[in-house]
Design a protein around this motif. Structure first.
Motif, mmCIF file in Angstrom:
data_model
loop_
_atom_site.group_PDB
_atom_site.id
_atom_site.type_symbol
_atom_site.label_atom_id
_atom_site.label_comp_id
_atom_site.label_asym_id
_atom_site.label_seq_id
_atom_site.Cartn_x
_atom_site.Cartn_y
_atom_site.Cartn_z
ATOM 1 N N ARG A 145 4.545 -2.105 2.595
ATOM 2 C CA ARG A 145 5.389 -3.276 2.808
ATOM 3 C C ARG A 145 5.481 -3.482 4.284
ATOM 4 O O ARG A 145 5.401 -4.761 4.847
ATOM 5 N N GLU A 146 5.560 -2.774 5.038
ATOM 6 C CA GLU A 146 5.620 -2.869 6.449
ATOM 7 C C GLU A 146 4.469 -3.268 7.207
ATOM 8 O O GLU A 146 4.474 -3.947 8.291
ATOM 9 N N MET A 147 3.239 -2.975 6.447
ATOM 10 C CA MET A 147 2.159 -3.665 6.866
ATOM 11 C C MET A 147 1.882 -4.959 6.271
ATOM 12 O O MET A 147 0.635 -5.422 6.670
ATOM 13 N N GLY A 148 2.770 -5.346 5.739
ATOM 14 C CA GLY A 148 2.495 -6.982 5.004
ATOM 15 C C GLY A 148 1.776 -7.095 3.727
ATOM 16 O O GLY A 148 1.551 -8.003 3.142
ATOM 17 N N VAL A 149 1.512 -5.775 2.961
ATOM 18 C CA VAL A 149 0.996 -5.688 1.657
ATOM 19 C C VAL A 149 2.226 -6.409 0.750
ATOM 20 O O VAL A 149 3.411 -5.951 0.652
ATOM 21 N N LEU A 150 1.798 -7.163 -0.334
ATOM 22 C CA LEU A 150 2.521 -7.531 -1.304
ATOM 23 C C LEU A 150 2.368 -6.881 -2.520
ATOM 24 O O LEU A 150 1.184 -6.500 -2.655
ATOM 25 N N ILE A 151 3.445 -6.315 -2.798
ATOM 26 C CA ILE A 151 3.807 -5.346 -3.964
ATOM 27 C C ILE A 151 4.181 -5.910 -5.345
ATOM 28 O O ILE A 151 5.133 -6.645 -5.200
ATOM 29 N N GLY A 152 3.333 -5.661 -6.324
ATOM 30 C CA GLY A 152 3.719 -6.287 -7.441
ATOM 31 C C GLY A 152 4.948 -5.360 -8.329
ATOM 32 O O GLY A 152 5.458 -4.493 -7.680
#
Length: 183
Positions: A145-152
């Protein structure tokens, strides 16, 4: 007259990173949904998932070879550059290696590079409740999340039960990515 004006505009290119989980054989659902939304799609597979999926069917569906190993220096790139990446299903192993920066497979290597390249990335985890209880998993999600990844939003299934395929929303990856790509 500009030579490019005679060419059709390039569709955005989606890498689908598929991991070795029981539902991986249904990855065609995500490919179809992406193609219906005017994406071109290429599949990057973890080495273990090759026994879970029908390689020939997926390659026919996408029109591209499935990538699972690094290419040799000088070999042509089999896929265009990614405009976005969807990781589905994403296993406990892949999520933790990716968050830790362990680039020991082509799939995880591409994910690790995507951060530095600014490629929008969505992940749809698929794991059981015992794996989800491990502290490394929550830490990995926080780092992603900190890296900007969008999590389902998938809720883990019971251990040793498999399942959850009916609750796995393949199209959620596209729902997460569409606002990122259209900006």
């Amino acid at each position: 007259m500009n030579e490019l004006s005679d060419q059709q505009p390039r569709k955005p290119f989606l890498y689908v990173v598929v991991c070795a989980a029981g539902i991986a054989g249904d990855v065609g659902k995500l490919i179809t949904a992406a193609q219906d939304q005017q994406w071109d799609v290429g599949v990057v597979a973890t080495p273990q998932v090759l026994g879970f999926i029908d390689v020939q069917v997926i390659e026919a569906q996408t029109g591209y070879p499935i990538r699972s190993t690094w290419r040799s220096p000088g070999d042509p790139r089999p896929l265009p550059p990614a405009d976005a990446i969807a990781v589905a299903p994403a296993t406990f192993n892949t999520i933790n290696k990716w968050a830790a920066g362990i680039s020991d497979t082509l799939a995880v290597g591409i994910l690790c590079e995507a951060y530095g390249l600014g490629i929008p990335t969505a992940v749809l985890p698929y794991l059981n409740t015992a794996q989800a209880a491990h502290p490394a998993y929550r830490q990995s999600l926080d780092r992603l999340r900190e890296m900007g990844v969008l999590i389902g939003s998938y809720e883990p299934h019971r251990p040793k039960a498999g399942g959850g395929a009916d609750r796995f929303r393949w199209e959620e990856a596209l729902e997460l990515l569409t606002p990122e790509v259209s900006e």
